[in-house]
Each structure stands twice: as C-alpha cells, then as structure tokens.
Enzyme design. Structure first.
Site, PDB file in Angstrom:
ATOM      1  N   ARG A 109       8.987   0.185 -11.160  1.00 20.96           N
ATOM      2  CA  ARG A 109       7.926  -0.437 -11.951  1.00 20.96           C
ATOM      3  C   ARG A 109       7.166  -1.410 -11.048  1.00 20.96           C
ATOM      4  O   ARG A 109       7.709  -1.923 -10.067  1.00 20.96           O
ATOM      5  CB  ARG A 109       8.506  -1.198 -13.142  1.00 20.96           C
ATOM      6  CG  ARG A 109       9.255  -0.336 -14.153  1.00 20.96           C
ATOM      7  CD  ARG A 109       9.780  -1.203 -15.289  1.00 20.96           C
ATOM      8  NE  ARG A 109      10.451  -0.428 -16.321  1.00 20.96           N
ATOM      9  CZ  ARG A 109      11.760  -0.207 -16.362  1.00 20.96           C
ATOM     10  NH1 ARG A 109      12.537  -0.729 -15.409  1.00 20.96           N
ATOM     11  NH2 ARG A 109      12.295   0.505 -17.334  1.00 20.96           N
TER      12      ARG A 109
ATOM     13  N   LYS B 289      14.169  -4.270 -16.644  1.00 22.64           N
ATOM     14  CA  LYS B 289      13.869  -4.932 -17.907  1.00 22.64           C
ATOM     15  C   LYS B 289      15.131  -5.539 -18.502  1.00 22.64           C
ATOM     16  O   LYS B 289      16.201  -4.942 -18.478  1.00 22.64           O
ATOM     17  CB  LYS B 289      13.262  -3.926 -18.896  1.00 22.64           C
ATOM     18  CG  LYS B 289      11.831  -3.536 -18.580  1.00 22.64           C
ATOM     19  CD  LYS B 289      11.252  -2.672 -19.676  1.00 22.64           C
ATOM     20  CE  LYS B 289       9.788  -2.363 -19.424  1.00 22.64           C
ATOM     21  NZ  LYS B 289       9.201  -1.528 -20.497  1.00 22.64           N
TER      22      LYS B 289
ATOM     23  N   HIS C 298       1.710   2.588 -12.340  1.00 20.64           N
ATOM     24  CA  HIS C 298       2.414   3.387 -13.340  1.00 20.64           C
ATOM     25  C   HIS C 298       2.142   4.877 -13.163  1.00 20.64           C
ATOM     26  O   HIS C 298       3.015   5.708 -13.440  1.00 20.64           O
ATOM     27  CB  HIS C 298       2.022   2.958 -14.752  1.00 20.64           C
ATOM     28  CG  HIS C 298       2.807   3.670 -15.814  1.00 20.64           C
ATOM     29  ND1 HIS C 298       4.168   3.504 -15.965  1.00 20.64           N
ATOM     30  CD2 HIS C 298       2.441   4.582 -16.756  1.00 20.64           C
ATOM     31  CE1 HIS C 298       4.601   4.267 -16.956  1.00 20.64           C
ATOM     32  NE2 HIS C 298       3.577   4.932 -17.447  1.00 20.64           N
TER      33      HIS C 298
ATOM     34  N   ARG D 153       4.569   6.016 -10.623  1.00 19.29           N
ATOM     35  CA  ARG D 153       5.914   6.089 -11.226  1.00 19.29           C
ATOM     36  C   ARG D 153       6.019   7.354 -12.077  1.00 19.29           C
ATOM     37  O   ARG D 153       7.038   8.052 -12.067  1.00 19.29           O
ATOM     38  CB  ARG D 153       6.162   4.833 -12.057  1.00 19.29           C
ATOM     39  CG  ARG D 153       7.466   4.818 -12.867  1.00 19.29           C
ATOM     40  CD  ARG D 153       7.632   3.442 -13.489  1.00 19.29           C
ATOM     41  NE  ARG D 153       8.519   3.414 -14.634  1.00 19.29           N
ATOM     42  CZ  ARG D 153       9.838   3.221 -14.556  1.00 19.29           C
ATOM     43  NH1 ARG D 153      10.416   3.078 -13.382  1.00 19.29           N
ATOM     44  NH2 ARG D 153      10.577   3.171 -15.660  1.00 19.29           N
TER      45      ARG D 153
ATOM     46  N   HIS E 158      15.726   3.478 -17.916  1.00 21.82           N
ATOM     47  CA  HIS E 158      15.478   3.546 -19.351  1.00 21.82           C
ATOM     48  C   HIS E 158      16.781   3.378 -20.120  1.00 21.82           C
ATOM     49  O   HIS E 158      17.755   4.087 -19.855  1.00 21.82           O
ATOM     50  CB  HIS E 158      14.854   4.892 -19.735  1.00 21.82           C
ATOM     51  CG  HIS E 158      13.448   5.061 -19.261  1.00 21.82           C
ATOM     52  ND1 HIS E 158      12.837   6.293 -19.136  1.00 21.82           N
ATOM     53  CD2 HIS E 158      12.512   4.146 -18.886  1.00 21.82           C
ATOM     54  CE1 HIS E 158      11.609   6.123 -18.704  1.00 21.82           C
ATOM     55  NE2 HIS E 158      11.383   4.830 -18.541  1.00 21.82           N
TER      56      HIS E 158
ATOM     57  N   TYR F 278       8.548  12.508 -20.130  1.00 17.91           N
ATOM     58  CA  TYR F 278       8.271  13.135 -18.844  1.00 17.91           C
ATOM     59  C   TYR F 278       8.579  14.627 -18.816  1.00 17.91           C
ATOM     60  O   TYR F 278       8.524  15.245 -17.761  1.00 17.91           O
ATOM     61  CB  TYR F 278       9.063  12.427 -17.746  1.00 17.91           C
ATOM     62  CG  TYR F 278       8.618  11.015 -17.521  1.00 17.91           C
ATOM     63  CD1 TYR F 278       7.439  10.738 -16.839  1.00 17.91           C
ATOM     64  CD2 TYR F 278       9.355   9.940 -18.010  1.00 17.91           C
ATOM     65  CE1 TYR F 278       7.018   9.431 -16.651  1.00 17.91           C
ATOM     66  CE2 TYR F 278       8.941   8.633 -17.816  1.00 17.91           C
ATOM     67  CZ  TYR F 278       7.770   8.395 -17.140  1.00 17.91           C
ATOM     68  OH  TYR F 278       7.352   7.099 -16.959  1.00 17.91           O
TER      69      TYR F 278
END
Length: 293
Positions: free
Chosen positions: A147, A171, A237, A240, A263, A272
């Site tokens: 990210r 995150k 992004h 990515r 994730h 994806y």
C-alpha cells in the site's frame, strides 16, 4: 441498555483473531455489524431465513459498500456456525445483495508496466539519487504489492539483512512478511547507497519524516508521462492492483494473495478475480484431476 453478546458471536470473533489475525479495528467492525443485525431481527444464533430476508428492508438506504460489508459479516458468521456444528442450516442465502459491485481499480497491462520499468531502469542507470529512489519505489509497489502508506512509511529496520522479506506494519498495526525479489533488493541497495545516512525511514523527506503519499503519487505520474503512458491511469493503488491481478493470471492461489496483500477478509481479495474467463477455463482444463482422465 446494551445487549449481551451471543456466545456464538464471541466464538466467531475469537476465531477471526486467532486464525486470521484480524486487527482490533476489524473485530470491532464485525461486532458492530453483527450487533446491529441482532437488534433488527433478534438473536442471530436462531435467526431464520425469513428473518434474515427482513434485513433487506432494514438496510435499504445503505450504500452498496456498506451493504456488502454487513452481508459479508453475517455470511461468514453463519458459515462459522455451520462449520462448528452449531447450526445445520445456513440462512445467509436470504441476505440482501448490493445494487452494484464495488468498482474495480484501473488496471495496467503487462506492456504498460514494462514501459514504466524500462524508463525507470534507464534513468536510474545514470546514478542520480532521485532516479534510483524512483526505481526502488516502483519495484516495491508492483513487485511486492505494498500500500502507498506502507511504502512511504517503511522504516530502515524493515529492510532484510539475509532474508528476502520485508516486515510490514499494515492496517490496524497488523504485521506481515512480504517477499521481495532479487531485483527489488538490488534496487533498494542502490538507493540506500545514494540515500546517505540519517533518518529512520527508507524514503525520507527533505523536511524530516518520510516521503508523503501525495509526493509518491506525483512521482509516479511524472514517470508515466516520461514512459508515454497516460498519467491518469497510474497511481500507487493501480500498481498494487496490477501486482495482484498479474499474480492471479500466473496461477497464484487466492489465499496466498490474501496474505501478501494483508487482507483480513478473503472477500476483499476476491475483487481481484476478474481475470480473463479464457484463462480460468484453461486453468481448469489443465490442472483439474479429471482433465487427465
């Protein structure tokens, strides 16, 4: 008066924390979504298909992204109950579905990515520190799928000494190990030599701290322009997204991709899977056991 959490909900959240390494913020979001659904229709452990269907009315005014998130939380919760033998049925088929899919990010072709690297490598060969930095940034965005925030705030301590992995704080502060290629290690080494000493970040800012996300965005668009690509099509992004999509096209496993991208929920990674249908058909024909029968 705050309702007492259902035992099955607590068990589900404990599973997310233990098996999937879900961050505290992620667990709090699941808890809120499940508690909100229970307030609307009653205890979830005993919810019927008809009760679940009523959520379509309760959530009618939600944005598609919020509806998708809440439905995903309940779908995973009921799947957990079935797996644990707490229920024989799964009523999640009655959950409302979003009016529209989450929009897919723009995607760069293999040729466009190659053009970006050709330009960055050619410029870095001149030895200018800023050009070496640009190549290192590009290698980590497309080669490791970081990210933008993870990349610009990368501390020097995360750089491997003898293992081809970066330690990334994603995150919610959840750490993960991200593999980096031999060429990315070379680009990083060249940049660190040009970077000089001082500061604790791999990509420091002249004003102290680290390179900003806005500046990273600008650098990428400038590179795209020099590579003959519409700058509007390029962003951190987008690279990515290209990393993830091109890995899937090459046969990567979705669970592995989930880990690489950081994730917490596999449903996020499933965006994806929009690879060419012909490739998916070819993969089944080539790899499925019955294809060799």
């Amino acid at each position: 008066m705050k309702a007492t959490a259902e035992p099955a909900v607590e068990g589900f959240l404990a599973m997310l924390a233990a098996q999937r390494g879900a961050a505290a913020n992620t667990l709090a979001a699941y808890r809120r979504d499940l508690a909100g659904a229970a307030e609307a229709i009653g205890p979830l452990e005993r919810a019927t298909t008809d009760q679940i269907a009523k959520l379509g009315t309760v959530w009618a005014d939600l944005a598609p992204s919020s509806l998708s998130r809440k439905s995903s939380a309940l779908r995973q919760f009921f799947g957990f109950m079935v797996d644990e033998g707490m229920r024989a049925d799964d009523p999640s088929s009655a959950l409302p579905r979003p009016r529209a899919r989450r929009p897919l990010p723009r995607l760069l072709s293999h040729e466009q990515v190659a053009a970006l690297f050709l330009t960055a490598e050619s410029e870095a060969a001149g030895g200018e520190p800023e050009k070496r930095r640009m190549l290192a940034l590009l290698e980590l965005l497309y080669g490791s799928g970081l990210r933008a925030t993870e990349l610009v705030s990368l501390p020097l301590a995360a750089i491997p000494r003898d293992a081809p992995f970066l330690t990334i704080a994603g995150k919610g502060g959840v750490q993960r190990m991200v593999p980096i290629s031999t060429r990315a290690i070379k680009a990083l080494s060249d940049w660190l030599l040009a970077r000089g000493k001082g500061g604790r970040f791999v990509f420091p800012s002249p004003r102290g701290g680290h390179l900003s996300r806005v500046r990273l965005f600008q650098l990428l668009r400038d590179l795209a322009l020099r590579a003959g690509i519409d700058p509007v099509k390029v962003s951190p992004h987008v690279l990515r997204h290209a990393f993830a999509t091109h890995l899937l096209e090459g046969g990567a496993d979705l669970r592995v991709l989930q880990t690489l991208l950081g994730h917490a929920d596999i449903a996020t990674t499933q965006i994806y899977t929009h690879v060419d249908a012909s490739r998916l058909v070819a993969l089944v024909n080539q790899r499925h056991p019955l294809a060799r029968s």
